[in-house]
Design a protein around this motif. Structure first.
Motif, PDB file in Angstrom:
ATOM      1  N   ALA A  14       0.848  -1.206   0.000  1.00  0.00           N
ATOM      2  CA  ALA A  14       0.000   0.000   0.000  1.00  0.00           C
ATOM      3  C   ALA A  14       0.875   1.244   0.000  1.00  0.00           C
ATOM      4  N   ALA A  15       1.797   1.294  -0.965  1.00  0.00           N
ATOM      5  CA  ALA A  15       2.852   2.310  -0.925  1.00  0.00           C
ATOM      6  C   ALA A  15       2.709   3.384  -1.998  1.00  0.00           C
ATOM      7  N   SER A  16       1.566   3.463  -2.672  1.00  0.00           N
ATOM      8  CA  SER A  16       1.456   4.488  -3.718  1.00  0.00           C
ATOM      9  C   SER A  16       1.337   5.880  -3.104  1.00  0.00           C
ATOM     10  N   LEU A  19       1.033   6.692   4.239  1.00  0.00           N
ATOM     11  CA  LEU A  19       2.047   6.156   5.158  1.00  0.00           C
ATOM     12  C   LEU A  19       2.969   5.152   4.475  1.00  0.00           C
ATOM     13  N   GLY A  20       2.404   4.328   3.589  1.00  0.00           N
ATOM     14  CA  GLY A  20       3.231   3.341   2.881  1.00  0.00           C
ATOM     15  C   GLY A  20       4.273   4.012   2.004  1.00  0.00           C
ATOM     16  N   LYS A  21       3.855   5.040   1.309  1.00  0.00           N
ATOM     17  CA  LYS A  21       4.803   5.768   0.445  1.00  0.00           C
ATOM     18  C   LYS A  21       5.910   6.407   1.286  1.00  0.00           C
ATOM     19  N   ARG A  39      -3.055  -1.010  -5.634  1.00  0.00           N
ATOM     20  CA  ARG A  39      -3.926  -1.364  -6.779  1.00  0.00           C
ATOM     21  C   ARG A  39      -3.699  -0.476  -7.990  1.00  0.00           C
ATOM     22  N   ASN A  40      -3.530   0.812  -7.762  1.00  0.00           N
ATOM     23  CA  ASN A  40      -3.505   1.774  -8.869  1.00  0.00           C
ATOM     24  C   ASN A  40      -2.093   1.883  -9.454  1.00  0.00           C
ATOM     25  N   MET A  41      -1.897   1.221 -10.598  1.00  0.00           N
ATOM     26  CA  MET A  41      -0.544   1.123 -11.169  1.00  0.00           C
ATOM     27  C   MET A  41      -0.006   2.485 -11.573  1.00  0.00           C
ATOM     28  N   ALA A  63       1.336  -4.175  -9.275  1.00  0.00           N
ATOM     29  CA  ALA A  63      -0.066  -3.957  -8.892  1.00  0.00           C
ATOM     30  C   ALA A  63      -0.561  -5.136  -8.065  1.00  0.00           C
ATOM     31  N   VAL A  64      -1.290  -4.835  -7.002  1.00  0.00           N
ATOM     32  CA  VAL A  64      -1.862  -5.905  -6.176  1.00  0.00           C
ATOM     33  C   VAL A  64      -3.079  -5.373  -5.411  1.00  0.00           C
ATOM     34  N   ASP A  65      -4.139  -6.180  -5.389  1.00  0.00           N
ATOM     35  CA  ASP A  65      -5.235  -5.911  -4.455  1.00  0.00           C
ATOM     36  C   ASP A  65      -4.974  -6.801  -3.248  1.00  0.00           C
ATOM     37  N   LEU A 160      -9.873  -5.910  13.998  1.00  0.00           N
ATOM     38  CA  LEU A 160      -8.960  -6.730  13.192  1.00  0.00           C
ATOM     39  C   LEU A 160      -7.500  -6.373  13.434  1.00  0.00           C
ATOM     40  N   ARG A 161      -7.240  -5.130  13.782  1.00  0.00           N
ATOM     41  CA  ARG A 161      -5.845  -4.767  14.071  1.00  0.00           C
ATOM     42  C   ARG A 161      -5.399  -5.374  15.407  1.00  0.00           C
ATOM     43  N   LEU A 162      -6.341  -5.569  16.310  1.00  0.00           N
ATOM     44  CA  LEU A 162      -5.952  -6.257  17.551  1.00  0.00           C
ATOM     45  C   LEU A 162      -5.612  -7.719  17.257  1.00  0.00           C
ATOM     46  N   GLY A 188      -0.981   7.635  15.114  1.00  0.00           N
ATOM     47  CA  GLY A 188      -2.051   8.434  15.711  1.00  0.00           C
ATOM     48  C   GLY A 188      -2.800   9.102  14.573  1.00  0.00           C
ATOM     49  N   ILE A 189      -2.990  10.394  14.639  1.00  0.00           N
ATOM     50  CA  ILE A 189      -3.671  11.090  13.542  1.00  0.00           C
ATOM     51  C   ILE A 189      -2.591  11.745  12.684  1.00  0.00           C
ATOM     52  N   ILE A 190      -2.334  11.121  11.551  1.00  0.00           N
ATOM     53  CA  ILE A 190      -1.241  11.544  10.682  1.00  0.00           C
ATOM     54  C   ILE A 190      -1.852  12.001   9.356  1.00  0.00           C
ATOM     55  N   LEU A 191      -1.461  13.196   8.930  1.00  0.00           N
ATOM     56  CA  LEU A 191      -2.181  13.821   7.813  1.00  0.00           C
ATOM     57  C   LEU A 191      -1.888  13.144   6.472  1.00  0.00           C
ATOM     58  N   THR A 192      -2.856  12.332   6.047  1.00  0.00           N
ATOM     59  CA  THR A 192      -2.809  11.669   4.730  1.00  0.00           C
ATOM     60  C   THR A 192      -4.191  11.836   4.097  1.00  0.00           C
ATOM     61  N   ASP A 193      -4.338  11.287   2.879  1.00  0.00           N
ATOM     62  CA  ASP A 193      -5.650  11.378   2.201  1.00  0.00           C
ATOM     63  C   ASP A 193      -6.747  10.779   3.070  1.00  0.00           C
TER      64      ASP A 193
HETATM   65  N1  NAP Z   1      -3.154   8.222   8.589  1.00  0.00           N
HETATM   66  C1  NAP Z   1      -3.476   7.950   9.832  1.00  0.00           C
HETATM   67  O1  NAP Z   1      -3.510   8.842  10.678  1.00  0.00           O
HETATM   68  C2  NAP Z   1      -3.815   6.560  10.256  1.00  0.00           C
HETATM   69  C3  NAP Z   1      -4.170   6.335  11.589  1.00  0.00           C
HETATM   70  C4  NAP Z   1      -4.455   5.037  12.013  1.00  0.00           C
HETATM   71  C5  NAP Z   1      -4.371   3.986  11.106  1.00  0.00           C
HETATM   72  N2  NAP Z   1      -4.032   4.258   9.810  1.00  0.00           N
HETATM   73  C6  NAP Z   1      -3.990   3.123   8.894  1.00  0.00           C
HETATM   74  O2  NAP Z   1      -2.771   3.100   8.162  1.00  0.00           O
HETATM   75  C7  NAP Z   1      -2.999   2.570   6.862  1.00  0.00           C
HETATM   76  C8  NAP Z   1      -2.494   3.549   5.815  1.00  0.00           C
HETATM   77  O3  NAP Z   1      -3.212   4.748   5.985  1.00  0.00           O
HETATM   78  P1  NAP Z   1      -2.980   6.042   5.072  1.00  0.00           P
HETATM   79  O4  NAP Z   1      -3.404   7.185   5.921  1.00  0.00           O
HETATM   80  O5  NAP Z   1      -1.629   6.042   4.469  1.00  0.00           O
HETATM   81  O6  NAP Z   1      -4.095   5.808   3.938  1.00  0.00           O
HETATM   82  P2  NAP Z   1      -4.213   6.447   2.469  1.00  0.00           P
HETATM   83  O7  NAP Z   1      -3.523   7.758   2.401  1.00  0.00           O
HETATM   84  O8  NAP Z   1      -5.651   6.365   2.154  1.00  0.00           O
HETATM   85  O9  NAP Z   1      -3.397   5.415   1.548  1.00  0.00           O
HETATM   86  C9  NAP Z   1      -3.866   4.110   1.422  1.00  0.00           C
HETATM   87  C10 NAP Z   1      -2.903   3.284   0.570  1.00  0.00           C
HETATM   88  O10 NAP Z   1      -3.421   1.948   0.551  1.00  0.00           O
HETATM   89  C11 NAP Z   1      -3.515   1.473  -0.797  1.00  0.00           C
HETATM   90  N3  NAP Z   1      -4.612   0.531  -0.827  1.00  0.00           N
HETATM   91  C12 NAP Z   1      -5.887   0.712  -0.410  1.00  0.00           C
HETATM   92  N4  NAP Z   1      -6.609  -0.409  -0.574  1.00  0.00           N
HETATM   93  C13 NAP Z   1      -5.768  -1.335  -1.108  1.00  0.00           C
HETATM   94  C14 NAP Z   1      -5.923  -2.673  -1.528  1.00  0.00           C
HETATM   95  N5  NAP Z   1      -7.102  -3.318  -1.425  1.00  0.00           N
HETATM   96  N6  NAP Z   1      -4.866  -3.313  -2.060  1.00  0.00           N
HETATM   97  C15 NAP Z   1      -3.683  -2.661  -2.203  1.00  0.00           C
HETATM   98  N7  NAP Z   1      -3.467  -1.412  -1.815  1.00  0.00           N
HETATM   99  C16 NAP Z   1      -4.502  -0.747  -1.272  1.00  0.00           C
HETATM  100  C17 NAP Z   1      -3.737   2.760  -1.613  1.00  0.00           C
HETATM  101  O11 NAP Z   1      -3.284   2.614  -2.940  1.00  0.00           O
HETATM  102  P3  NAP Z   1      -4.227   2.201  -4.192  1.00  0.00           P
HETATM  103  O12 NAP Z   1      -5.411   3.099  -4.136  1.00  0.00           O
HETATM  104  O13 NAP Z   1      -3.306   2.382  -5.354  1.00  0.00           O
HETATM  105  O14 NAP Z   1      -4.564   0.755  -3.967  1.00  0.00           O
HETATM  106  C18 NAP Z   1      -2.803   3.741  -0.871  1.00  0.00           C
HETATM  107  O15 NAP Z   1      -1.481   3.585  -1.319  1.00  0.00           O
HETATM  108  C19 NAP Z   1      -4.504   2.323   6.756  1.00  0.00           C
HETATM  109  O16 NAP Z   1      -4.769   0.984   7.048  1.00  0.00           O
HETATM  110  C20 NAP Z   1      -5.070   3.223   7.827  1.00  0.00           C
HETATM  111  O17 NAP Z   1      -6.313   2.771   8.315  1.00  0.00           O
HETATM  112  C21 NAP Z   1      -3.754   5.493   9.369  1.00  0.00           C
END
Ligand code: NAP
Length: 262
Positions: A14-16, A19-21, A39-41, A63-65, A160-162, A188-193
């Motif tokens: 999930a690195a596009s 947090l993954g990126k 998923r999104n190549m 690419a992977v779901d 599920l995370r537990l 915690g609360i980290i600014l992403t999409d």
């Molecule tokens: N940001 C936070 O503050 C926060 C706090 C607590 C927990 N988390 C958890 O941390 C994880 C990452 O959060 P984020 O904030 O980085 O989210 P994000 O900005 O929405 O990014 C999500 C990433 O996951 C990929 N993805 C989503 N569904 C997928 C699937 N079925 N298969 C493969 N890739 C998939 C997306 O890429 P594609 O669209 O290309 O697939 C994207 O790269 C999430 O599980 C989120 O619940 C985040």
């Protein structure tokens, strides 16, 4: 500090974006070759190109779901062939939807189960033979602060995370003799999409996005949201040989939001 990561190979899921990126970029900055997936190549390729041009490491984008078992196996086969080894696995996936318990039917639970728990189960199982050969294998699961404190509307994610947290603890014992460490990092609360979508959804009348951000920040001891790079820095340290005595833990990066002292 030399993290001794140069020449290591990591899978970051999930690195596009988000947090993954950030984790992929931070590992690349330390000289780690990467296989990244989502998923999104198109956006994945953009991220791969950005990392290559910034850090000069090798990056393979696949690419992977993550909720699909067959795709996980196909991904791993290619990933393992890309550089001939895997030293580090960063398990990450999109988060399941937010909502109250009564709003989710069996289907929603099964989907969340596949995405949040089974993706981690499968990738760990597939990677273990390679991590054993590494001599300093690392498994790092991105979970959530909700594994340590109450987070409104997060019943799917938290439940599920537990399970991931429990699995990591069991694995730290089983894989310790193979010098593989298993840890969870809890944002915690980290600014992403994801956070923008959640915070800006159904804003009260008259409230701007900036005000919504400030209101959320006001609930956090350091009075701001986190940056993806701050979580990525911890992941990178845990991935390094220097962190070989840290295993079976969950470490939050939350600006003090978890009030429990444990
Ligand atoms: N940001 C936070 O503050 C926060 C706090 C607590 C927990 N988390 C958890 O941390 C994880 C990452 O959060 P984020 O904030 O980085 O989210 P994000 O900005 O929405 O990014 C999500 C990433 O996951 C990929 N993805 C989503 N569904 C997928 C699937 N079925 N298969 C493969 N890739 C998939 C997306 O890429 P594609 O669209 O290309 O697939 C994207 O790269 C999430 O599980 C989120 O619940 C985040």
């Amino acid at each position: 500090m030399d993290l001794q990561l140069t020449g290591k190979t990591a899978i970051v899921l999930a690195a596009s974006r988000g947090l993954g990126k950030a984790a992929a970029m931070s590992l690349a900055a330390e000289g780690v070759d990467l296989v990244i997936g989502s998923r999104n190549m198109e956006s994945l390729q953009q991220t791969a190109e950005q990392i290559r041009s910034l850090y000069g490491v090798r990056v393979v984008a696949l690419a992977v779901d993550l909720s699909q078992a067959a795709q996980a196996e196909a991904f791993l086969k290619e990933a393992a062939g890309a550089f001939g080894k895997i030293d580090i696995l960063v398990n990450n996936a999109g988060g399941p939807p937010f909502g109250k318990f009564e709003s989710f039917d069996d289907q929603a639970w099964y989907q969340a189960f596949e995405l949040t728990l089974m993706s981690a189960v499968r990738f760990i199982r597939l990677c273990i033979p390679y991590l054993r050969r590494s001599g300093s294998g690392r498994i790092i699961n991105i979970t959530s602060l909700s594994t340590k404190t109450y987070l409104e509307n997060s019943v799917l994610s938290t439940s599920l995370r537990l399970a991931v947290t429990g699995m990591a603890k069991m694995l730290s014992n089983e894989l310790g003799p193979d010098h593989i460490t298993v840890n969870n990092v809890a944002p915690g609360i980290i600014l992403t999409d994801r956070i923008r979508e959640t915070l800006f959804h159904d804003l009260p009348a008259g409230m701007t996005q900036e005000q919504a951000l400030q209101r959320r920040a006001g609930e956090i001891p350091v009075r701001r949201l986190g940056t993806p790079q701050e979580l990525a820095a911890l992941i990178t340290f845990l991935a390094s040989p220097l962190a070989g005595y840290i295993t079976g833990t969950t470490i939050q990066v939350d600006g003090g939001a978890v009030k429990s002292p444990f």
